[in-house]
Scaffold this motif. Sequence first.
Motif, PDB file in Angstrom:
ATOM      1  N   ASP A 150      19.361  -0.794  32.002  1.00 16.86           N
ATOM      2  CA  ASP A 150      19.294   0.579  31.513  1.00 16.86           C
ATOM      3  C   ASP A 150      19.562   1.541  32.670  1.00 16.86           C
ATOM      4  O   ASP A 150      18.975   1.408  33.744  1.00 16.86           O
ATOM      5  CB  ASP A 150      17.890   0.816  30.931  1.00 16.86           C
ATOM      6  N   LEU A 151      20.436   2.530  32.449  1.00 18.09           N
ATOM      7  CA  LEU A 151      20.698   3.533  33.487  1.00 18.09           C
ATOM      8  C   LEU A 151      19.459   4.342  33.825  1.00 18.09           C
ATOM      9  O   LEU A 151      19.361   4.908  34.915  1.00 18.09           O
ATOM     10  CB  LEU A 151      21.806   4.497  33.043  1.00 18.09           C
ATOM     11  N   ALA A 152      18.514   4.400  32.900  1.00 17.74           N
ATOM     12  CA  ALA A 152      17.271   5.138  33.153  1.00 17.74           C
ATOM     13  C   ALA A 152      16.276   4.309  33.958  1.00 17.74           C
ATOM     14  O   ALA A 152      15.219   4.810  34.341  1.00 17.74           O
ATOM     15  CB  ALA A 152      16.639   5.556  31.822  1.00 17.74           C
ATOM     16  N   ASN A 153      16.626   3.041  34.229  1.00 23.16           N
ATOM     17  CA  ASN A 153      15.729   2.160  34.970  1.00 23.16           C
ATOM     18  C   ASN A 153      16.579   1.100  35.679  1.00 23.16           C
ATOM     19  O   ASN A 153      16.548  -0.067  35.337  1.00 23.16           O
ATOM     20  CB  ASN A 153      14.722   1.514  34.019  1.00 23.16           C
ATOM     21  N   ASN A 166      30.498   6.314  38.183  1.00 20.01           N
ATOM     22  CA  ASN A 166      30.015   6.680  36.852  1.00 20.01           C
ATOM     23  C   ASN A 166      31.232   7.234  36.098  1.00 20.01           C
ATOM     24  O   ASN A 166      31.556   8.406  36.187  1.00 20.01           O
ATOM     25  CB  ASN A 166      28.895   7.714  36.970  1.00 20.01           C
ATOM     26  N   SER A 171      24.956   9.670  32.302  1.00 21.72           N
ATOM     27  CA  SER A 171      24.396   9.621  33.651  1.00 21.72           C
ATOM     28  C   SER A 171      22.881   9.705  33.602  1.00 21.72           C
ATOM     29  O   SER A 171      22.304  10.203  32.625  1.00 21.72           O
ATOM     30  CB  SER A 171      24.920  10.794  34.490  1.00 21.72           C
ATOM     31  N   ASN A 172      22.267   9.243  34.670  1.00 18.68           N
ATOM     32  CA  ASN A 172      20.848   9.513  34.910  1.00 18.68           C
ATOM     33  C   ASN A 172      20.733   9.861  36.385  1.00 18.68           C
ATOM     34  O   ASN A 172      20.627   8.976  37.239  1.00 18.68           O
ATOM     35  CB  ASN A 172      19.981   8.295  34.560  1.00 18.68           C
ATOM     36  N   TYR A 173      20.791  11.156  36.680  1.00 18.22           N
ATOM     37  CA  TYR A 173      20.933  11.584  38.063  1.00 18.22           C
ATOM     38  C   TYR A 173      19.701  11.307  38.914  1.00 18.22           C
ATOM     39  O   TYR A 173      19.819  11.102  40.119  1.00 18.22           O
ATOM     40  CB  TYR A 173      21.308  13.066  38.110  1.00 18.22           C
ATOM     41  N   GLU A 175      17.859   8.599  38.758  1.00 18.66           N
ATOM     42  CA  GLU A 175      18.028   7.216  39.180  1.00 18.66           C
ATOM     43  C   GLU A 175      19.198   7.068  40.150  1.00 18.66           C
ATOM     44  O   GLU A 175      19.123   6.307  41.115  1.00 18.66           O
ATOM     45  CB  GLU A 175      18.245   6.308  37.962  1.00 18.66           C
TER      46      GLU A 175
END
Length: 284
Positions: A150-153, A166, A171-173, A175
């Motif tokens: 997961d991009l969030a983790n 990316n 996106s998950n900036y 991370e």
Amino acid sequence: MGKLSKKQRAAERLQENIAVLRCPICHEDVTLKDQQNIICPNRHVFDLAKQGYLNMAKQSQSTIYDTSLFSARQRLNDAGFYQPLVNQLDQELADLAPKTVLDAGCGEGSHLQQLNKRRQIPFPVGIDLAKEGIRQAAKHDEDVQWIVADLANIPMDNQSVDVLLNILSPSNYAEFERVLADDGVVIKVVPNQGYLKELRQQLDQTDYSNNDVVDRFRESFDIIRKQRVVAQQHLSEAMFQDLIQMTPLTQDADLNQLSYTQHVTLDLTVLVGQKKLKIKKSLR
């Protein structure tokens, strides 16, 4: 000695670079066990598939993307549709000589595959939450470490990534900033208004601006370079069918109503960013 299997090759690569990874559940360091799986001190276990990819997602999650979409995207990339973009990304990597390159939201991994063939990156990693995409990537390329995540983790250690890609992906900036080395760079690719405009016109989706996306990137990173990639790409009928099958633009469209067009516009912006300088107040 016979040729190593994909799983064995992945195990060797992971053993050499295991310090880069961390457990996505407890965030502890991990070790490779018996060339079969990754395990942390709290006994969270992540399996190494026979195709050579790791599944480090906390739980399986269905996405709108399926095997046929990723196959269409792979064929389109193999046919050279995104070649001008790959050329620009290769140029960006040329002077950096990165050890660890992370493609965050890699899908079926076509862009990272092509870049790695040119650059021979010491530890290339592609992550995506769509298991079908990662499985497709592992099927086509065994020189990259593919991970369902997961991009969030992101299951990578703090400041462990030299270059983070990316490409046309969410996106998950927070991370991204965490895993990026202090002297690393993040390269984000965003569509411009002219991107696939011939298709957008048929779908009545011509009102598009990337200003909000660029502004959000700028809030998290200092933009050190901005390069526009524009090209008129010729499409065979087979390539057109792959394009309309793989792009999110047609998610709610009746594909049978779309007319074949020989030329489609590739219009993208490559944003190259670094971590923002943090000004520390001196204590007096």
